[in-house]
Scaffold this active site. Structure first.
Site, PDB file in Angstrom:
ATOM      1  N   PRO A 165      58.155  51.591  91.515  1.00  0.00           N
ATOM      2  CG  PRO A 165      60.344  50.945  91.994  1.00  0.00           C
ATOM      3  CD  PRO A 165      59.007  50.390  91.595  1.00  0.00           C
ATOM      4  N   GLY A 210      59.125  55.759  87.015  1.00  0.00           N
ATOM      5  CA  GLY A 210      60.139  55.989  86.005  1.00  0.00           C
ATOM      6  C   GLY A 210      61.262  54.982  85.982  1.00  0.00           C
ATOM      7  CB  ALA A 211      62.127  52.227  88.156  1.00  0.00           C
ATOM      8  N   GLY A 212      61.209  51.843  84.762  1.00  0.00           N
ATOM      9  CA  GLY A 212      61.141  50.829  83.726  1.00  0.00           C
ATOM     10  C   GLY A 212      60.217  49.675  84.047  1.00  0.00           C
ATOM     11  N   GLY A 241      56.821  50.057  84.332  1.00  0.00           N
ATOM     12  CA  GLY A 241      55.466  50.338  83.870  1.00  0.00           C
ATOM     13  C   GLY A 241      54.567  51.019  84.883  1.00  0.00           C
ATOM     14  CB  SER A 242      55.208  53.384  87.683  1.00  0.00           C
ATOM     15  OG  SER A 242      55.932  54.358  86.952  1.00  0.00           O
ATOM     16  CB  ALA A 277      51.441  51.273  81.704  1.00  0.00           C
ATOM     17  CB  ALA A 278      50.429  50.115  86.794  1.00  0.00           C
ATOM     18  CG  ASP A 283      55.134  49.803  79.087  1.00  0.00           C
ATOM     19  OD1 ASP A 283      55.695  48.909  78.416  1.00  0.00           O
ATOM     20  OD2 ASP A 283      55.766  50.674  79.709  1.00  0.00           O
TER      21      ASP A 283
END
Length: 338
Positions: A112, A114-116, A118-119, A121-122, A164
């Site tokens: 998801p 912005g859910a914390g 690490g989207s 960064a990935a 991250d």
């Protein structure tokens, strides 16, 4: 076509304090973002994003991307999705010494936005790896992590941590303290994630902690206390057998530290009613510990529970939109198709 994927992450301990040089321990999880890259004959960049918590969109622009695309999507959402991709492209062009390289890029993500978890960064890690490989250049994981950090640093106006991007590039559990980043051994921690369907404003939350820390000595002490929690957790992990199933005693001790960490983060004002509700739901279901993960303000919590009780309880918690088990990802960025 070149396709690379990179994992998301949860923080076992240390978010926010890591910005001030305290240690943190993020752990990669097997929810991944995949980036597909095909070089073009011109300098255009065409991006298709199918599931970054948006309805999906395709944009194309020329050169360095200074002229923003005209698409029927709210501008702030386009900027959020495109900013990281822009800087990943910039880093790939620099690494391959190909300043005019163009790409067709497709982004797909199980993480998801912005859910914390690490989207961003990935996506950046996978994007840099895929784009450089598509241009005939292979970077080692540490260089990918460093370039991904530089991209996030630019997008986040200098507030980014190396945690991250290093975790996503390397996989497993890592220890981050300032610029010192190293993988560490960890058992197969039984993570359960609860997601409230929202997202916090990372920049605003980081700025809020900074203001508190500068104004009140006890807030600065709270940040240091989070660092102390991390060090205690690191000692526990060091005594565990890498890759093993953790003992109930270890889970109980780690969980207690997670509970402390959540309390300290709450004192800094970065929790939210939805996060607190999920944390208490997990604890009441028998989780060894539970805390917010990431910047806070909304998004996700992480709990430790090898049984099904916490996932079930979270699925019935009103503030939880989705609950799922998240395995430790022992492999970081990887090639899916070359």
């Amino acid at each position: 076509m070149t396709v690379c994927s990179a994992p998301g992450k949860v923080y076992l301990f240390g978010e926010h304090a890591v910005v001030y040089g305290e240690p943190a321990i993020p752990c990669a999880i097997e929810q991944r973002a995949s980036v597909s890259v095909e070089p073009r004959e011109d300098d255009h960049v065409r991006v298709t994003a199918e599931d970054l918590s948006l309805d999906g969109f395709t944009v194309e622009y020329a050169g360095d991307g200074e002229e923003r695309p005209d698409v029927d999507v709210p501008a702030n959402l386009v900027e959020a999705a495109m900013g990281y991709i822009d800087h990943a492209v910039e880093q790939a062009r620099d690494a391959a010494d190909a300043p005019d390289a163009g790409f067709d890029i497709t982004v797909e993500s199980e993480i998801p936005l912005g859910a914390g978890l690490g989207s961003s960064a990935a996506v950046v890690v996978a994007g840099i790896d895929a784009a450089t490989r598509a241009l005939g250049v292979e970077l080692d994981r540490r260089e990918i992590a460093d370039r991904a950090y530089q991209a996030e640093y630019e997008v986040q106006d200098g507030e980014a941590s190396r945690a991250d991007t290093f975790c996503s590039a390397m996989g497993g559990a890592v220890r981050v303290e300032g610029d010192d980043c190293e993988p560490i051994d960890a058992p197969n921690l039984p993570f359960v994630v609860g997601f409230d369907g929202g997202a916090g404003d990372t920049g605003k939350l980081v700025a809020g902690v900074r203001e508190l820390r500068e104004e009140y000595e006890f807030a600065a002490d709270t940040v240091e206390s989070i660092g102390d929690v991390v060090r205690e957790g690191e000692e526990l992990l060091a005594d565990a057998e890498p890759g093993s199933e953790p003992s109930p005693e270890l889970l109980a001790e780690l969980g207690e530290l997670m509970d402390f960490d959540h309390g300290l983060l709450s004192a800094l004002g970065v929790s939210a009613r939805s996060l607190d509700s999920m944390v208490w739901g997990a604890r009441e279901a028998g989780a060894h510990g539970a805390k917010l993960t990431g910047a806070g303000g909304g998004g996700c919590i992480v709990a430790l529970d090898p049984a099904d009780a916490t996932e079930t309880a979270l699925s019935y918690t009103r503030e939880c939109e989705e609950a799922f088990r998240a395995e430790l990802a022992t492999e970081g960025v990887r090639v899916e198709e070359a």
